[in-house]
Design an enzyme around this catalytic site. Structure first.
Site, PDB file in Angstrom:
ATOM      1  N   GLY A  37       0.823  -1.197   0.000  1.00  0.00           N
ATOM      2  CA  GLY A  37       0.000   0.000   0.000  1.00  0.00           C
ATOM      3  C   GLY A  37       0.858   1.248   0.000  1.00  0.00           C
ATOM      4  O   GLY A  37       0.579   2.218  -0.701  1.00  0.00           O
ATOM      5  N   ALA A  38       1.933   1.198   0.798  1.00  0.00           N
ATOM      6  CA  ALA A  38       2.854   2.333   0.884  1.00  0.00           C
ATOM      7  C   ALA A  38       4.086   1.886   1.656  1.00  0.00           C
ATOM      8  O   ALA A  38       4.100   0.826   2.282  1.00  0.00           O
ATOM      9  CB  ALA A  38       2.185   3.521   1.577  1.00  0.00           C
ATOM     10  N   MET A  39       5.124   2.720   1.631  1.00  0.00           N
ATOM     11  CA  MET A  39       6.365   2.435   2.349  1.00  0.00           C
ATOM     12  C   MET A  39       6.913   3.726   2.923  1.00  0.00           C
ATOM     13  O   MET A  39       7.009   4.744   2.230  1.00  0.00           O
ATOM     14  CB  MET A  39       7.387   1.786   1.407  1.00  0.00           C
ATOM     15  CG  MET A  39       8.712   1.458   2.080  1.00  0.00           C
ATOM     16  SD  MET A  39       8.505   0.267   3.437  1.00  0.00           S
ATOM     17  CE  MET A  39       9.960   0.644   4.398  1.00  0.00           C
ATOM     18  N   GLU A  40       7.326   3.657   4.196  1.00  0.00           N
ATOM     19  CA  GLU A  40       7.619   4.846   4.994  1.00  0.00           C
ATOM     20  C   GLU A  40       9.040   5.372   4.845  1.00  0.00           C
ATOM     21  O   GLU A  40       9.617   5.905   5.799  1.00  0.00           O
ATOM     22  CB  GLU A  40       7.362   4.536   6.475  1.00  0.00           C
ATOM     23  CG  GLU A  40       8.307   3.511   7.115  1.00  0.00           C
ATOM     24  CD  GLU A  40       7.816   2.080   7.070  1.00  0.00           C
ATOM     25  OE1 GLU A  40       8.280   1.266   7.882  1.00  0.00           O
ATOM     26  OE2 GLU A  40       6.949   1.779   6.227  1.00  0.00           O
ATOM     27  N   ASN A  41       9.645   5.292   3.677  1.00  0.00           N
ATOM     28  CA  ASN A  41      10.992   5.829   3.491  1.00  0.00           C
ATOM     29  C   ASN A  41      11.031   7.283   3.983  1.00  0.00           C
ATOM     30  O   ASN A  41      10.258   8.111   3.496  1.00  0.00           O
ATOM     31  CB  ASN A  41      11.377   5.807   2.012  1.00  0.00           C
ATOM     32  CG  ASN A  41      11.009   4.506   1.339  1.00  0.00           C
ATOM     33  OD1 ASN A  41      11.407   3.443   1.765  1.00  0.00           O
ATOM     34  ND2 ASN A  41      10.220   4.612   0.275  1.00  0.00           N
TER      35      ASN A  41
ATOM     36  N   HIS B 261      -0.670   6.850   8.363  1.00  0.00           N
ATOM     37  CA  HIS B 261       0.075   5.675   8.827  1.00  0.00           C
ATOM     38  C   HIS B 261       1.566   5.847   8.504  1.00  0.00           C
ATOM     39  O   HIS B 261       2.428   5.690   9.395  1.00  0.00           O
ATOM     40  CB  HIS B 261      -0.489   4.432   8.133  1.00  0.00           C
ATOM     41  CG  HIS B 261       0.204   3.147   8.460  1.00  0.00           C
ATOM     42  ND1 HIS B 261      -0.388   2.151   9.192  1.00  0.00           N
ATOM     43  CD2 HIS B 261       1.433   2.673   8.126  1.00  0.00           C
ATOM     44  CE1 HIS B 261       0.451   1.130   9.316  1.00  0.00           C
ATOM     45  NE2 HIS B 261       1.557   1.419   8.664  1.00  0.00           N
ATOM     46  N   GLU B 262       1.870   6.172   7.252  1.00  0.00           N
ATOM     47  CA  GLU B 262       3.272   6.323   6.869  1.00  0.00           C
ATOM     48  C   GLU B 262       3.908   7.513   7.561  1.00  0.00           C
ATOM     49  O   GLU B 262       5.089   7.454   7.942  1.00  0.00           O
ATOM     50  CB  GLU B 262       3.394   6.466   5.344  1.00  0.00           C
ATOM     51  CG  GLU B 262       2.761   5.348   4.537  1.00  0.00           C
ATOM     52  CD  GLU B 262       3.162   3.962   5.003  1.00  0.00           C
ATOM     53  OE1 GLU B 262       4.348   3.759   5.338  1.00  0.00           O
ATOM     54  OE2 GLU B 262       2.297   3.072   5.022  1.00  0.00           O
TER      55      GLU B 262
ATOM     56  N   HIS C  62       5.185   6.770  10.979  1.00  0.00           N
ATOM     57  CA  HIS C  62       6.427   5.996  10.943  1.00  0.00           C
ATOM     58  C   HIS C  62       7.667   6.891  10.974  1.00  0.00           C
ATOM     59  O   HIS C  62       8.762   6.411  11.318  1.00  0.00           O
ATOM     60  CB  HIS C  62       6.493   5.160   9.664  1.00  0.00           C
ATOM     61  CG  HIS C  62       5.812   3.834   9.755  1.00  0.00           C
ATOM     62  ND1 HIS C  62       6.007   2.953  10.793  1.00  0.00           N
ATOM     63  CD2 HIS C  62       4.951   3.210   8.895  1.00  0.00           C
ATOM     64  CE1 HIS C  62       5.307   1.860  10.586  1.00  0.00           C
ATOM     65  NE2 HIS C  62       4.652   1.984   9.451  1.00  0.00           N
TER      66      HIS C  62
ATOM     67  N   GLU D 169       4.309  -1.324  12.920  1.00  0.00           N
ATOM     68  CA  GLU D 169       3.065  -1.368  12.162  1.00  0.00           C
ATOM     69  C   GLU D 169       1.817  -1.253  13.049  1.00  0.00           C
ATOM     70  O   GLU D 169       0.838  -0.616  12.662  1.00  0.00           O
ATOM     71  CB  GLU D 169       3.013  -2.637  11.318  1.00  0.00           C
ATOM     72  CG  GLU D 169       4.173  -2.779  10.338  1.00  0.00           C
ATOM     73  CD  GLU D 169       4.309  -1.600   9.387  1.00  0.00           C
ATOM     74  OE1 GLU D 169       3.380  -0.783   9.282  1.00  0.00           O
ATOM     75  OE2 GLU D 169       5.363  -1.502   8.734  1.00  0.00           O
TER      76      GLU D 169
END
Length: 844
Positions: free
Chosen positions: A261-265, A295-296, A299, A318
């Site tokens: 869905g997404a990634m918190e880079n 959400h991201e 993080h 998470e």
């Protein structure tokens, strides 16, 4: 294939190494197959003379130099580094392959305009597909990135660009050195992206904002809504966390063919571009996107600033981010009923996962990377968030967030463990929470709560208790903070008359405070959804819910009751046709768009997955008639009408209903006034017509010509795999197992191939499924194997020998633990479906 790093190997490297920095140069102008990567790693070793290894995967033509000594790469993608000094410099030059599976540096060619787009995805351990690295979360370092790319590209990374120079054959981008981050959080996005800029400003920080998408999607990109949610999130988290965003700028890139869905880079968050809505959507999709954005963002503090030491504590990332996103939605956006969404949607996923034979503790025992990859599940995300919600209900939100502020300050730019979080909580609350952790984070399975009471002659409770049970295989009885609501009818509404918030523990807790209260029409245990537990209603309360669910005025209480009914269906205690009828009867009373979407999806699933063919047709037809009536009754063009229209399309079965679909496809909204038949709805219409034998390959080809985008290609793949002939199924199966399809195409084809209506057509593929797994487990990329193992598992409605086939495969093939888990989960769901089929209780 990437190596499978073990926890013990990672711990050994952590004892030896301190990684100072990575200087990485990437040349993205070397052709469509591979790129040149040059990595200089500077690191210290606490035991000079020791030997360790560093990873590279899918790399060729290595030039390796360790402090002036040439080295060679091992066959398994590792580079052995012998006789380390106290301080070391390693230089690795290699050509790395672009990815087609979303792992490493993924390359995508837009079929609309032939433009090329790249994005990285390094979690869990795929940074090694782009540069040489010690690929584990606790070896944090600073990164300096230089990228040579075509002249018309944008290049984005974690930190701001320092300089952009014209070079032959393009431009060179030099980025500022990052703070200390983990390998899996480094990021690069490159291509001719469309960019929209903005800013967030408060008394703590000024944050440059950008949102990016493909050029061909730019006309559909509602960047201002995305940036507004972003600003609202920063305002909430700055206040709640008491610490300014620590990474400077904040870019959000919506990228093609993204696996997650997404990634918190940090500073360069990546999202699936399905969040760029090219067709009309309901508020459910918008709320889901907003939740993912928040959400991201959470993080950035919990995960990026403070990172788990090893993947055992993935839940620390998470679960917290899932909880924090719901909290931020309620606290800062227009989605004030996000806890309603959470109660019905997130909890249902968690209860399902937690009742599989493969359930695991929230704080899981992760022995290697492959074990981790299948733990991105509803326990890690949704059960963990539910347990945090229960903890917050117990200690209070102010205390909880104060403990987090301690945690952030103490472990900033480092790594931490569950024990570190418990220490911060103990310091803030004065309570030792190790027992709470043992009960909630280190055990498995949901408890079930129910009220037991007696009513005297005056109509008041003479006794009242909450009884707690646990499944025999997971017998833990936990402490719970719950509310018990007493509801009664006031005119046409079912309203809460009294609420008692209490702590319960053990098998039975007496609630003396409810003695003397008048008996209620509905007794709702876990009112306000404070804890994580299944709920059993007493007989009278169940009767009230079955007859009058839509009259419950509070959306959260109503959502809790819907979850109870779905649990009853999945426990073979409520007939699927009855559930579908209840949705038709009461769904219009649910104001929350996401819950409404979930209910409609579950009603369709109840008929398709849990009924034999003869009953399925009748139930779907009845459901579709009701949904069409609901769609016609809504304001033309409204999101509510769209939600009912989508569910109607998914359930249409009778000749008359299929004729409506054909009319919508050919004539547009005249068939159902107000329904806008845009690109995505057209594909849904066509897919249902294909599944039911009303459309053929010619129509699929024509629709693809009309919509030649990448989404059009995926939809066409699903439709082609859904053609209901033996020849089409055989061809689709060969394409699926051939290993040549891109991962997105594989997933789409599997979705069409396994239509419930086609069980008889694909029944002969059951044994072939297990044969394929045996063949590909060591050759396919893990993402492809996982997708196939999950989506291709044979239907429970098919072969009666399926359980025996499964056990035989597990015994003979001895698959690795991660694959064994996925197969067992397929078997568990098949067994559950067959149990429901065999238990027509509480009548239709």
């Amino acid at each position: 294939m990437a190596g499978n790093l073990t926890r013990d190997e990672a711990a050994r490297r952590s004892q030896l190494l301190t990684v100072h920095s990575y200087d990485i140069e990437l040349d993205l102008t070397t052709g469509p197959e591979a790129f040149r990567s040059t990595t200089v790693v500077r690191f210290a070793c606490s035991q000079p003379g020791a030997t360790v290894f560093i990873e590279t995967t899918d790399a060729t033509g290595h030039q390796i130099d360790l402090d002036g000594t040439p080295l060679s790469a091992d066959a398994d993608g590792r580079i052995t580094l012998p006789y380390l000094a106290a301080e070391n410099t390693l230089r690795v030059v290699a050509d790395f392959a672009y990815s087609g599976t979303g792992q490493g540096l993924h390359r995508f060619v837009d079929p609309v305009d032939e433009r090329v787009y790249l994005h990285s995805q390094f979690a869990t351990a795929d940074a090694q597909r782009v540069f040489a690295c010690f690929d584990q979360p606790d070896l944090k370092a600073r990164y300096t990135l230089t990228v040579t790319a075509p002249a018309d590209w944008e290049v984005v990374s974690n930190s701001p660009e320092l300089a952009v120079q014209d070079v032959e054959p393009g431009r060179r981008w030099k980025f500022a050195e990052t703070e200390r981050i983990s390998t899996y959080l480094a990021a690069i996005v490159a291509g001719p992206y469309h960019v929209v800029s903005g800013e967030y400003r408060d008394d703590q920080a000024v944050i440059p904002l950008r949102a990016l998408c493909r050029q061909s999607l730019a006309p559909h990109f509602d960047a201002e809504e995305i940036l507004e949610i972003t600003r609202q999130g920063f305002g909430y988290f700055h206040t709640t966390f008491g610490m300014a965003y620590p990474f400077g700028k904040y870019d959000q890139a919506f990228v093609p063919e993204f696996n997650l869905g997404a990634m918190e880079n940090p500073g360069c968050v990546t999202f699936t571009e399905t969040y760029v809505f090219r067709s009309r959507v309901t508020d459910a999709e918008r709320e889901n996107r907003a939740a993912t954005i928040l959400h991201e963002m959470s993080h950035m503090w919990f995960g990026d600033l403070v990172t788990m030491q090893w993947w055992d504590d993935l839940w620390l990332n998470e679960s917290f981010a899932t909880y924090a996103a719901a909290s931020a939605l309620v606290g800062s956006t227009r989605y004030k009923d996000a806890w309603v969404t959470f109660a019905d949607n997130a909890k249902a996923r968690a209860y399902r996962q937690d009742q599989l034979s493969t359930t695991h503790p929230i704080a899981a025992d992760i022995v290697d990377i492959r074990s981790m990859e299948v733990n991105f599940d509803a326990i890690t995300y949704h059960k963990g968030a539910s347990v945090l919600k229960q903890l917050v209900a117990t200690i209070g939100p102010d205390t909880f967030f104060a403990a987090l502020r301690r945690y952030f300050a103490r472990h900033a730019w480092s790594t931490a463990t569950l024990a570190d979080l418990l220490t911060a909580l103990k310091e803030e609350t004065g309570r030792d929470l190790t027992g709470w952790s043992a009960d909630w984070l280190e055990t498995t399975g949901p408890n079930t709560l129910r009220a037991e009471f007696t009513v005297d002659e005056s109509g008041t409770y003479s006794s009242f208790a909450v009884v707690q049970t646990a499944p025999a295989e997971h017998p833990t009885l936990r402490p719970h903070r719950i509310a018990v609501g007493l509801y009664e009818f006031k005119g046409s509404e079912l309203l809460r008359r009294h609420r008692a918030e209490v702590d319960i523990a053990g098998a039975r807790t007496e609630l003396t405070e409810l003695i003397g209260q008048a008996s209620a029409d509905l007794v709702l245990v876990n009112d306000d959804d404070l804890t994580y537990a299944k709920v059993d209603l007493d007989e009278a309360s169940l009767g009230t819910v079955l007859a009058s669910l839509g009259q419950i005025s509070d959306p959260l209480a109503q959502a809790i009751c819907w979850t109870i009914l779905w649990d009853l269906l999945r426990d073979a205690r409520l007939h699927p046709s009855r559930y579908a009828a209840l949705v038709l009867q009461h769904v219009a009373a649910m104001p929350n768009a996401t819950v409404r979407r979930t209910l409609l999806n579950q009603a369709v699933a109840a008929a398709k997955q849990y009924l034999p063919a003869a009953e399925r047709v009748g139930t779907l037809s009845t459901l579709a008639d009701g949904l069409l009536n609901l769609a016609a009754a809504q304001t033309p063009g409204s999101p509510e009408q769209l939600a009912y229209a989508r569910a109607f399309v998914a359930s249409a079965t009778s000749p008359e209903q299929l004729a409506v679909l054909q009319a919508l496809l050919e004539e547009g909204s005249d068939a159902v006034p107000g329904v806008v038949v845009d690109a995505d709805l057209r594909w849904s219409l066509l897919l249902r017509l294909v599944v039911t034998g009303q459309a053929a390959q010619e129509q699929i080809d024509a629709e693809l010509q009309r919509d030649p985008t990448d989404k059009g290609r995926l939809n066409a793949a699903a439709c082609t795999a859904a053609l209901p002939t033996p020849e089409a199924k055989a061809a689709a199966w060969q394409a699926i197992v051939g290993g040549e399809q891109p991962l997105g195409t594989l997933k789409a084809a599997l979705g069409g191939f396994g239509a419930p209506e086609h069980v008889a057509l694909v029944e002969d593929r059951a044994q072939a499924y297990f044969d394929v797994l045996t063949t590909v487990v060591d050759t396919w990329p893990s993402e492809r194997t996982q997708s196939f193992a999950t989506a291709a598992f044979p239907s429970a409605l098919g072969s009666a020998d399926l359980p025996a086939m499964t056990e035989r495969y597990l015994a003979e093939a001895q698959p690795p633990a991660w694959l064994r888990r996925l197969v067992l989960e397929g078997r568990d769901e098949a067994v559950r479906a067959r149990t429901i089929l065999a238990n027509p209780v509480l009548g239709a």
